[in-house]
Enzyme design. Structure first.
Site, PDB file in Angstrom:
ATOM      1  N   ASN A 161       0.806  -1.220   0.000  1.00 55.77           N
ATOM      2  CA  ASN A 161       0.000   0.000   0.000  1.00 55.77           C
ATOM      3  C   ASN A 161       0.839   1.270   0.000  1.00 55.77           C
ATOM      4  O   ASN A 161       0.365   2.325  -0.430  1.00 55.77           O
ATOM      5  CB  ASN A 161      -0.944   0.009   1.210  1.00 55.77           C
ATOM      6  CG  ASN A 161      -0.195  -0.027   2.524  1.00 55.77           C
ATOM      7  OD1 ASN A 161       0.754  -0.788   2.682  1.00 55.77           O
ATOM      8  ND2 ASN A 161      -0.620   0.769   3.482  1.00 55.77           N
ATOM      9  N   GLN A 217      -5.346  -3.482  -2.086  1.00 57.68           N
ATOM     10  CA  GLN A 217      -4.784  -2.480  -2.983  1.00 57.68           C
ATOM     11  C   GLN A 217      -4.822  -2.896  -4.450  1.00 57.68           C
ATOM     12  O   GLN A 217      -4.833  -2.045  -5.339  1.00 57.68           O
ATOM     13  CB  GLN A 217      -3.334  -2.181  -2.587  1.00 57.68           C
ATOM     14  CG  GLN A 217      -3.169  -1.547  -1.229  1.00 57.68           C
ATOM     15  CD  GLN A 217      -3.629  -0.105  -1.199  1.00 57.68           C
ATOM     16  OE1 GLN A 217      -3.649   0.587  -2.209  1.00 57.68           O
ATOM     17  NE2 GLN A 217      -4.005   0.373  -0.023  1.00 57.68           N
ATOM     18  N   SER A 237     -11.453  -4.784   0.087  1.00 55.07           N
ATOM     19  CA  SER A 237     -12.224  -3.742   0.772  1.00 55.07           C
ATOM     20  C   SER A 237     -12.914  -2.876  -0.271  1.00 55.07           C
ATOM     21  O   SER A 237     -12.307  -2.493  -1.272  1.00 55.07           O
ATOM     22  CB  SER A 237     -11.304  -2.882   1.643  1.00 55.07           C
ATOM     23  OG  SER A 237     -12.052  -1.897   2.337  1.00 55.07           O
ATOM     24  N   ALA A 238     -14.190  -2.565  -0.017  1.00 53.47           N
ATOM     25  CA  ALA A 238     -15.001  -1.848  -1.004  1.00 53.47           C
ATOM     26  C   ALA A 238     -14.476  -0.450  -1.294  1.00 53.47           C
ATOM     27  O   ALA A 238     -14.504   0.001  -2.445  1.00 53.47           O
ATOM     28  CB  ALA A 238     -16.454  -1.771  -0.524  1.00 53.47           C
ATOM     29  N   HIS A 239     -13.996   0.246  -0.269  1.00 53.81           N
ATOM     30  CA  HIS A 239     -13.654   1.656  -0.484  1.00 53.81           C
ATOM     31  C   HIS A 239     -12.466   1.852  -1.415  1.00 53.81           C
ATOM     32  O   HIS A 239     -12.267   2.935  -1.946  1.00 53.81           O
ATOM     33  CB  HIS A 239     -13.406   2.354   0.860  1.00 53.81           C
ATOM     34  CG  HIS A 239     -12.099   2.027   1.501  1.00 53.81           C
ATOM     35  ND1 HIS A 239     -11.848   0.835   2.136  1.00 53.81           N
ATOM     36  CD2 HIS A 239     -10.966   2.754   1.626  1.00 53.81           C
ATOM     37  CE1 HIS A 239     -10.625   0.830   2.612  1.00 53.81           C
ATOM     38  NE2 HIS A 239     -10.062   1.988   2.320  1.00 53.81           N
ATOM     39  N   THR A 298     -25.896  -8.295  12.827  1.00 53.78           N
ATOM     40  CA  THR A 298     -26.730  -7.774  11.758  1.00 53.78           C
ATOM     41  C   THR A 298     -25.885  -7.419  10.537  1.00 53.78           C
ATOM     42  O   THR A 298     -24.891  -6.709  10.647  1.00 53.78           O
ATOM     43  CB  THR A 298     -27.498  -6.525  12.231  1.00 53.78           C
ATOM     44  OG1 THR A 298     -28.279  -6.869  13.377  1.00 53.78           O
ATOM     45  CG2 THR A 298     -28.404  -5.989  11.131  1.00 53.78           C
ATOM     46  N   CYS A 320       2.780   9.442  12.498  1.00 54.83           N
ATOM     47  CA  CYS A 320       2.809  10.012  13.842  1.00 54.83           C
ATOM     48  C   CYS A 320       2.446   8.943  14.869  1.00 54.83           C
ATOM     49  O   CYS A 320       1.423   8.294  14.751  1.00 54.83           O
ATOM     50  CB  CYS A 320       1.841  11.184  13.946  1.00 54.83           C
ATOM     51  SG  CYS A 320       2.347  12.608  12.964  1.00 54.83           S
TER      52      CYS A 320
END
Length: 266
Positions: free
Chosen positions: A29, A57, A77-79, A115, A203
């Protein structure tokens, strides 16, 4: 290695009688390097070890075939493919036995009770279909735009370097390092110009830690702190890529002028 590629023989040598699972990213990534999952899968299968790959990725950007890759488990992952946040999927090869971490009503075939996020699941399905249809065009367009951006940066900014493999990398990823420039300062300068980027630094509590990925490929802390990740998307244009390069040239020049690490002699 220094280009972020895992050597299959190193994996072979690390397998012991107690090894139950090998997990490796399909593509990194941070630096975009694409790992030789197919070869690692052959080794894992030959030793009777389950192989999982994180394809978050890579799906939608490069070919991803679970049979050709010899993987037993694969996560997405969908996003990352323009779908909704908060939903993903796990491919499980038939015959692989899993034990659920969340018990209860037996949802999702008993693997994850609770759910179900139906709208998110539908969104992931639609995004996956679109990613499959658009992948070749997206990869070609993003790769050409990325190559232009990389070429200009390396040509027009002295002592700039590309992190990761020069060709075996995701088509949308460019990760640079700039001698004499601190990544966090560069991020702030680019942010003021409306450019979203990330640095090789992360950070952590009270101190700034260099990226473990960048140190793993052999960069020292100063080099890691001077790195910058840029990723392109479907909507980016050549004009925007040119704007990023011009902004980088200006920002690097300004930061080097006040950097004690920049000791360029003329």
């Amino acid at each position: 290695d220094r280009e972020g590629i895992l050597k299959p023989e190193d994996v072979r040598g690390a397998i012991s009688e107690s090894t139950a699972l090998i997990t490796v990213m399909h593509a990194n990534n941070e630096i975009g390097s694409i790992e030789p999952v197919e070869e690692i899968g052959e080794i894992a299968r030959g030793r009777g070890v389950i192989l999982h790959t994180d394809a978050v990725q890579s799906v939608g950007k490069i070919p991803t075939d679970v049979n050709e890759m010899n993987v037993d488990l694969l996560t997405i992952s969908a996003h990352k493919i323009y779908g909704p946040k908060g939903v993903g999927a796990l491919y499980v090869r038939k015959g692989v036995a899993l034990q659920p971490l969340i018990h209860g009503g037996g949802h999702e075939h008993g693997f994850r009770s609770g759910t179900e996020n139906v709208t998110g699941i539908v969104g992931l399905g639609v995004a996956s279909d679109l990613a499959r249809i658009r992948r070749e065009d997206d990869a070609r367009n993003l790769g050409a735009l990325r190559d232009k951006l990389v070429a200009r940066v390396l040509r027009e900014i002295e002592e700039s370097h590309l992190n990761g493999h020069p060709t075996k990398r995701l088509p949308n990823n460019a990760n640079f390092r700039f001698t004499g420039v601190e990544g966090e300062s560069l991020i702030l300068d680019l942010d003021e110009k409306g450019i979203a980027a990330s640095t090789g630094s992360a950070c952590s509590s009270k101190r700034l830690e260099p990226s473990h990925v960048l140190t793993a490929i052999g960069l020292n802390e100063v080099e890691a702190h001077g790195s910058l990740r840029l990723t392109l998307g479907r909507g980016n244009t050549e004009d925007e890529a040119d704007y990023v390069v011009e902004s980088l040239i200006e920002a690097v020049k300004k930061l080097r002028a006040m950097s004690p690490l920049w000791r360029k002699t003329v």
